[in-house]
Design an enzyme around this catalytic site. Structure first.
Site, short mmCIF file in Angstrom:
data_model
loop_
_atom_site.label_atom_id
_atom_site.label_comp_id
_atom_site.label_asym_id
_atom_site.label_seq_id
_atom_site.Cartn_x
_atom_site.Cartn_y
_atom_site.Cartn_z
N GLU A 106 15.88 31.66 49.17
CA GLU A 106 17.25 32.09 48.90
C GLU A 106 17.32 32.81 47.56
O GLU A 106 16.48 32.58 46.68
CB GLU A 106 18.15 30.83 48.92
CG GLU A 106 19.60 31.04 48.59
CD GLU A 106 20.37 31.95 49.55
OE1 GLU A 106 19.90 33.09 49.78
OE2 GLU A 106 21.43 31.55 50.03
N ASP A 110 25.04 28.88 44.52
CA ASP A 110 26.26 28.96 43.72
C ASP A 110 27.11 27.72 44.07
O ASP A 110 26.87 26.64 43.52
CB ASP A 110 26.94 30.29 44.09
CG ASP A 110 28.17 30.60 43.29
OD1 ASP A 110 28.17 30.30 42.08
OD2 ASP A 110 29.13 31.16 43.84
N LYS A 138 22.90 28.20 39.93
CA LYS A 138 24.06 28.09 39.03
C LYS A 138 24.67 26.71 39.25
O LYS A 138 25.68 26.57 39.95
CB LYS A 138 25.11 29.13 39.45
CG LYS A 138 25.01 30.48 38.81
CD LYS A 138 26.35 31.21 38.98
CE LYS A 138 26.17 32.51 39.69
NZ LYS A 138 27.44 33.22 39.98
P1 IMP Z 1 27.00 29.65 47.88
O1 IMP Z 1 27.21 29.43 49.34
O2 IMP Z 1 28.31 29.64 47.12
O3 IMP Z 1 25.96 28.77 47.24
O4 IMP Z 1 26.59 31.15 47.68
C1 IMP Z 1 25.45 31.66 48.08
C2 IMP Z 1 25.53 33.15 48.27
O5 IMP Z 1 26.60 33.77 47.53
C3 IMP Z 1 24.27 33.74 47.70
O6 IMP Z 1 23.26 33.73 48.66
C4 IMP Z 1 24.72 35.13 47.29
O7 IMP Z 1 24.59 35.99 48.38
C5 IMP Z 1 26.17 34.96 46.91
N1 IMP Z 1 26.35 34.83 45.43
C6 IMP Z 1 26.62 33.71 44.74
N2 IMP Z 1 26.71 33.95 43.43
C7 IMP Z 1 26.45 35.27 43.28
C8 IMP Z 1 26.37 36.13 42.11
O8 IMP Z 1 26.54 35.76 40.94
N3 IMP Z 1 26.07 37.43 42.39
C9 IMP Z 1 25.87 37.91 43.64
N4 IMP Z 1 25.93 37.14 44.74
C10 IMP Z 1 26.24 35.84 44.55
MG MG Z 2 22.42 35.23 49.77
#
Ligand code: IMP
Ligand code: MG
Length: 182
Positions: A106, A110, A138
């Site tokens: 991955e 986030d 993060k």
């Molecule tokens: P999560 O489901 O919130 O953990 O997000 C995962 C997905 O969100 C990642 O695989 C990225 O594609 C996108 N994403 C999260 N944070 C960022 C960022 O700071 N920049 C660009 N894409 C992000």
């Molecule tokens: Mg992604």
């Protein structure tokens, strides 16, 4: 995303957070660790598209034991730079994973929602084992409790671009990781 000129494109790259050299070194070490721990076992690297395509291409070349690659497209919906919490699998793997040691590759964790869903889905298919490698983490943004087995860099809460990561589909082609000027 509305980019009006090349100057406009460049003006949104606020500062480099992780350089090409730092990424290369960390990817090399991750490849060595994976090669040591899976020596001789059937590995399937599962790239979560689109964000992880650059990381996968470097990571697979840093692995010195046999491995296969597979692709899945998980789309997390964003309004601007804010996650909406909606995750959709728009393309699935073609392999039966029951004979593989699966390593999910991955770009960034986030809120944790995407991987939480993807891991549940792949575990249900009974792989020999399942681990998660992420380029970036993060942790301060987590909504769903999720921890990767390997995170190459832990970063603060900035929206970042480059090395596969986008803002409105742009900036994936930057060779470094930068903070986006919101
Ligand atoms: P999560 O489901 O919130 O953990 O997000 C995962 C997905 O969100 C990642 O695989 C990225 O594609 C996108 N994403 C999260 N944070 C960022 C960022 O700071 N920049 C660009 N894409 C992000
Ligand atoms: Mg992604």
């Amino acid at each position: 995303m509305d980019i009006k000129s090349i100057e406009d494109f460049h003006s949104k790259i606020k500062r480099i957070i992780i350089s090409e050299q730092e990424i290369a070194q960390a990817v090399k070490e991750a490849g060595e660790t994976i090669s040591r721990s899976y020596d001789g076992r059937p590995i399937l690297l599962v790239s979560i598209l689109k964000g992880s395509f650059v990381f996968l291409s470097d990571l697979c070349r840093a692995i010195t034991v046999p491995c296969e690659v597979g692709f899945m497209c998980a789309k997390s919906y964003y309004e601007g730079t804010v996650s909406t919490g909606v995750v959709k699998i728009t393309m699935d793997l073609e392999q039966d994973i029951s004979n593989y040691h699966v390593i999910i590759v991955e770009d960034i964790i986030d809120t944790g929602r995407t991987l939480n869903d993807v891991v549940k889905m792949l575990k249900a298919r009974n792989p020999l084992s399942l681990r998660v490698v992420t380029l970036l983490d993060k942790p301060s943004r987590r909504i769903v409790d999720f921890k990767a087995d390997m995170a190459l860099f832990t970063i603060p809460d900035h929206f970042i671009i480059g090395y596969g990561l986008d803002c409105g589909e742009y900036y994936r082609n930057l060779p470094y990781i930068a903070e986006f000027a919101e």
